[in-house]
Design a protein around this motif. Sequence first.
Motif, short mmCIF file in Angstrom:
data_model
loop_
_atom_site.label_atom_id
_atom_site.label_comp_id
_atom_site.label_asym_id
_atom_site.label_seq_id
_atom_site.Cartn_x
_atom_site.Cartn_y
_atom_site.Cartn_z
N THR A 111 0.86 -1.18 0.17
CA THR A 111 0.46 -0.14 0.06
C THR A 111 0.86 1.13 0.30
OG1 THR A 111 -1.89 1.36 0.87
CG2 THR A 111 -0.74 -0.26 2.85
N ASP A 112 0.15 2.07 0.32
CA ASP A 112 0.91 3.79 0.54
C ASP A 112 2.48 3.74 0.97
OD1 ASP A 112 -1.47 4.46 -0.25
OD2 ASP A 112 -1.62 5.58 2.11
N GLU B 146 -4.59 7.15 -2.72
CA GLU B 146 -4.00 6.14 -2.09
C GLU B 146 -3.41 5.32 -2.68
OE1 GLU B 146 -6.26 3.00 1.88
OE2 GLU B 146 -7.58 4.00 0.01
N HIS C 191 -4.79 12.65 3.70
CA HIS C 191 -3.53 12.38 3.67
C HIS C 191 -2.67 13.57 4.32
CE1 HIS C 191 -0.26 12.17 1.51
NE2 HIS C 191 -0.28 13.18 0.59
N PHE D 256 5.02 8.62 7.37
CA PHE D 256 4.09 7.25 7.17
C PHE D 256 3.07 7.40 8.15
CE2 PHE D 256 7.26 6.16 3.53
CZ PHE D 256 5.82 6.02 2.71
N GLN E 146 0.65 4.71 11.15
CA GLN E 146 0.57 3.57 11.46
C GLN E 146 -1.34 3.78 11.87
OE1 GLN E 146 2.83 0.75 13.71
NE2 GLN E 146 4.52 1.11 12.44
N TRP F 114 2.54 1.21 6.89
CA TRP F 114 2.64 2.15 7.03
C TRP F 114 1.67 2.69 5.65
CZ3 TRP F 114 5.11 3.88 10.51
CH2 TRP F 114 6.53 2.99 10.79
N LYS F 115 1.51 3.32 6.16
CA LYS F 115 0.14 5.04 5.33
C LYS F 115 0.33 6.59 5.49
CE LYS F 115 -3.09 3.38 4.12
NZ LYS F 115 -3.95 2.97 3.14
N ASP F 116 0.24 6.71 4.19
CA ASP F 116 -0.25 8.23 4.62
C ASP F 116 -1.73 8.65 3.62
OD1 ASP F 116 -0.43 8.56 1.54
OD2 ASP F 116 1.64 7.74 1.35
N THR F 117 -2.34 7.78 3.03
CA THR F 117 -3.84 8.04 2.70
C THR F 117 -4.56 7.33 3.54
OG1 THR F 117 -3.26 9.63 1.26
CG2 THR F 117 -5.31 8.60 1.25
N VAL F 118 -5.74 7.75 4.37
CA VAL F 118 -6.55 6.91 4.68
C VAL F 118 -8.40 7.37 5.11
CG1 VAL F 118 -6.43 7.38 7.10
CG2 VAL F 118 -6.69 5.18 6.84
#
Length: 441
Positions: A218-219, A238, A357, A362, A364, A378-382
């Motif tokens: 993912t991101d 995303e 965003h 990043f 969690q 690890w995300k930057d957009t959710v």
Amino acid sequence: MIKQTKVIKYDLEASEFNWDIAPNKTIKAWGFNDQVPGPLLKANVGDTLVVRVTNNLKEPTMIHWHGLRVPASMDGTGVAQKPIESGEVFEYRFVVPDAGSFWYHSHSNETVQCERGMYGALIVEDKADPVTDGEKVFMIDDMKLDADNKFTKPGWFVPRIIERHDGREGSTLLINGKENSEIGIHDGQTERWRFINSSSARYFVLSLGGKEFKIIGTDGGLLEHPRIATEVLITPGERIDIAAGPFNEGEIIPIESLGYNRSTYLTAKRQKFATVKVLEKKPSVAFIPETLRTIKPLVKQDANITRKVKLSVGPSLKDGMDFLVNDDVHVNDKPVKVGELQIWEVSNTSLMDHPFHLHGFFFQVIEENGKAPEYLAWKDTVNLTPRSRIKIAWMPDNRPGTWMYHCHILEHHAAGMMANFEVIDGNKPYNDMIHTHDHHC
Ligand SMILES: [Cu+2]
């Protein structure tokens, strides 16, 4: 052993040009190097990217490197740099520290510039990537065109309110800048397909005609373990990487989006974006291991909240509604200190979805509506569903400067659902004066 790193140079020229999205369907696109999406930029972890941007548009632009942990001065927003004026050149230079599927897009007059095609993919590879038989990047987009294939803005009050509320969605469905494209994959082979949602507002629920695939990233790069799925939501901004295949020769498989109800005025339905044709059999070397990597949890679920960020929608006399962060539009949020772990509660009190965003770092997700998430990533957009609440954890590493977070539905961002904040070096006195800059989107 000293790691060998390379300097990789790219030239991007922003301009207006004719772009065929289908036979006999030509738009006046704005984009990079006369193509939509712009050129695919590639590097290996640790390389230095030097991207020289020449702006031949008639208006200023800037480029944001979505998901990349760049220095603040390279983030491509109005608080990070002076806009690149028409006729000017600006050189972005940064190291790419993480492997994954990233993208670049305009962060200037975004609702217009991104809609017209000012985006491209940036792929960072690593030796630890799983071995596949091939790789494809799919940039998902839609365009709202009139009968003459022009990008007209709604003139009347009601359509204007709908576009502001829902974000701009159109019936021209694109993968890599083309309508109804045909994609080939060989029988017996498994490929890595990287999906990037570069649309203004469309919620894309990936489906391959109901066939199973493995979600592998993912991101912020690979997941810990592949997840078998038949559908997955990819919100604007995303990314989802999947292992696709093996399929059987002769199969025709749609790449489609299932309807997603995000409480918009216009309801979403199942729509086909492209078609996969399975070609003759070929040998495979693909191997998707059960453990792709290890992700260390930053913190436990019950960690104390250090900040609350509330996304909401309020009435506005002029435009029907305002899009708010902590009850205000275009917000300056409090600074954070380098090295101080952030636990943010991000809530959405509105009755529609918002993809949150965070630039440059990043996070969690450690809790979703009171429960631990199903897996670590690890995300930057959710995505925040209506009336929901999540907890995210992230660490401001040593990249002080002005950063931002916002809703990635571009019309919501432009209408105020955004905030700037400083990451400050805790060893230096914090100067409140740096907080008095103008608001920029
Ligand atoms: Cu939003």
